[in-house]
Design an enzyme around this catalytic site. Structure first.
Site, PDB file in Angstrom:
ATOM      1  N   CYS A   1      -0.539   4.183   1.934  1.00 23.16           N
ATOM      2  CA  CYS A   1      -0.425   3.864   3.625  1.00 23.16           C
ATOM      3  C   CYS A   1       0.926   4.140   4.135  1.00 23.16           C
ATOM      4  O   CYS A   1       1.208   4.612   5.165  1.00 23.16           O
ATOM      5  CB  CYS A   1      -0.869   2.372   4.154  1.00 23.16           C
ATOM      6  SG  CYS A   1      -2.292   1.814   3.318  1.00 23.16           S
ATOM      7  N   ASP A   2       2.146   3.539   3.484  1.00 23.34           N
ATOM      8  CA  ASP A   2       3.430   3.525   3.792  1.00 23.34           C
ATOM      9  C   ASP A   2       4.473   4.310   3.022  1.00 23.34           C
ATOM     10  O   ASP A   2       5.577   4.493   3.415  1.00 23.34           O
ATOM     11  CB  ASP A   2       4.049   1.996   3.593  1.00 23.34           C
ATOM     12  CG  ASP A   2       3.002   1.026   4.481  1.00 23.34           C
ATOM     13  OD1 ASP A   2       2.535   1.367   5.431  1.00 23.34           O
ATOM     14  OD2 ASP A   2       2.961  -0.338   3.936  1.00 23.34           O
TER      15      ASP A   2
ATOM     16  N   CYS B   1       0.829  -1.198   0.080  1.00 20.84           N
ATOM     17  CA  CYS B   1      -0.069  -0.103  -0.131  1.00 20.84           C
ATOM     18  C   CYS B   1       0.876   1.409   0.046  1.00 20.84           C
ATOM     19  O   CYS B   1       1.392   1.546   0.800  1.00 20.84           O
ATOM     20  CB  CYS B   1      -0.940  -0.130   1.278  1.00 20.84           C
ATOM     21  SG  CYS B   1      -1.854   1.336   1.457  1.00 20.84           S
TER      22      CYS B   1
END
Ligand code: NAP
Length: 303
Positions: A135-136, A132
């Site tokens: 997200c990261d 992701c």
């Protein structure tokens, strides 16, 4: 035991669209979700292909659906479903912490990220391997990363990462892309993105965290090392349908077999990415949700 007209398993776009339509058809609806509501779209930075919406973040899109479904009276259960079986003319749904009986069942469990299937992938997940970018990505600010894949997700990830990383390699196993040409053209023009084509990840390098990958040329078989701080895997999805084995028919890849009617068996309906179909998009997930909900509502009213 709690009883309801329609149980919906999965609160992604398909499941929440189904809830909206089933509630509007006057049914009692319980929706079960093991993680957070929203499904795959929650982590999509921008949705710009849903008719009439213009540009909207995936999170806002998902929350809009969630609010609409719950304001109409959909009951949410946050728990992972362990088992579903036929019982007393309906379905017994066993989940972490309880049981539910429903006259009709809508399966909208979507799909999960496909893995690279290389050694240490699981061990290094969270230590340089990610599925992701939204997200990261921020953990890799100013660093060098690779995105693996050639579909829309890979190109969206590459675009997100190029805005914060010093260098992004887009590694794809052939020369053609599944991604929309518009997305490909945009990423191709980014100065810090380099395409590495006809290449697959043969192995990951790194003990406690990713330090690079060994790439294998898919034409010549030649191997080379690429030094990296992170690897973002975007090689598609596999359907989350294992628990329905025996209840419905699944194809070789695990998708639940149903046509546009979304009927997967007597009283069982399937909506969204976990159904056999060609086009898996937000708009087709929402469409499936409405079709499945109306068919399930009719099924409940038939007695
Ligand atoms: P996808 O379209 O299935 O693409 C997966 C990519 O990964 C393909 O390029 C595939 O290569 C490659 N691949 C598969 N297995 C691999 C492996 N073991 N090793 C290396 N590469 C591998 O998946 P996606 O990009 O996640 O998209 C899924 C669906 O969601 C699609 O229908 C997509 O259009 C849709 N989507 C839409 C949007 C949007 O409209 N904004 C955004 C994201 C996703 P090959 O091409 O060689 O098979």
């Amino acid at each position: 035991m709690q009883k309801t007209d329609i149980a919906i398993i999965g609160a992604g776009t398909a499941g929440m669209s189904a809830a909206i339509y089933a509630k509007r058809a006057g049914k009692d609806v319980v929706m079960l979700e093991g993680y957070m509501p929203g499904g795959q779209i929650v982590v999509t930075p921008e949705v710009d292909n849903y008719p009439a919406l213009g540009k909207v973040s995936g999170y806002d899109f998902a929350m809009g659906l969630y609010n609409q479904a719950t304001e109409l009276g959909t009951e949410m259960i946050s728990a992972e479903v362990k088992k579903v079986s036929r019982s007393d003319g309906g379905f017994l749904i066993e989940y972490d912490g309880g049981e539910l009986w429903a006259k009709a069942l809508i399966i909208a469990t979507g799909a999960k990220n496909r893995k690279l299937e290389v050694k240490d992938e699981e061990k290094l997940t969270g230590y340089g391997v990610s599925y992701c970018a939204t997200c990261d990505g921020a953990f890799f600010r100013g660093k060098t990363v690779a995105v693996v894949g050639g579909g829309n997700t890979a190109f969206e990830d590459a675009e997100v990462l190029a805005s914060m990383c010093s260098k992004v390699y887009l590694v794809h196993r052939r020369e053609g892309f599944r991604a929309e040409p518009e997305k490909v053209a945009k990423v191709k023009n980014m100065p810090n993105v380099e395409f590495v084509l006809n290449a697959k990840v043969a192995s990951l390098i790194g003990g406690d965290k990713v330090e690079g990958v060994i790439l294998e040329d898919t034409v010549t078989g030649e191997k080379k090392e690429l030094k990296l701080d992170g690897v973002f895997v975007a090689v598609g999805q596999t359907p989350s349908t294992e628990i329905f084995e025996g209840l419905v028919r699944r194809d070789k890849a695990g998708y639940i077999v149903a046509d546009e009617s979304c009927i997967a068996g007597d009283g069982v309906f399937v909506a969204g990415d976990c159904r056999t179909k060609k086009v898996r998009q937000l708009v087709t997930a929402a469409a499936d949700g409405s079709v499945a909900a109306l068919a399930a509502s009719e099924y409940c009213s038939a007695d």
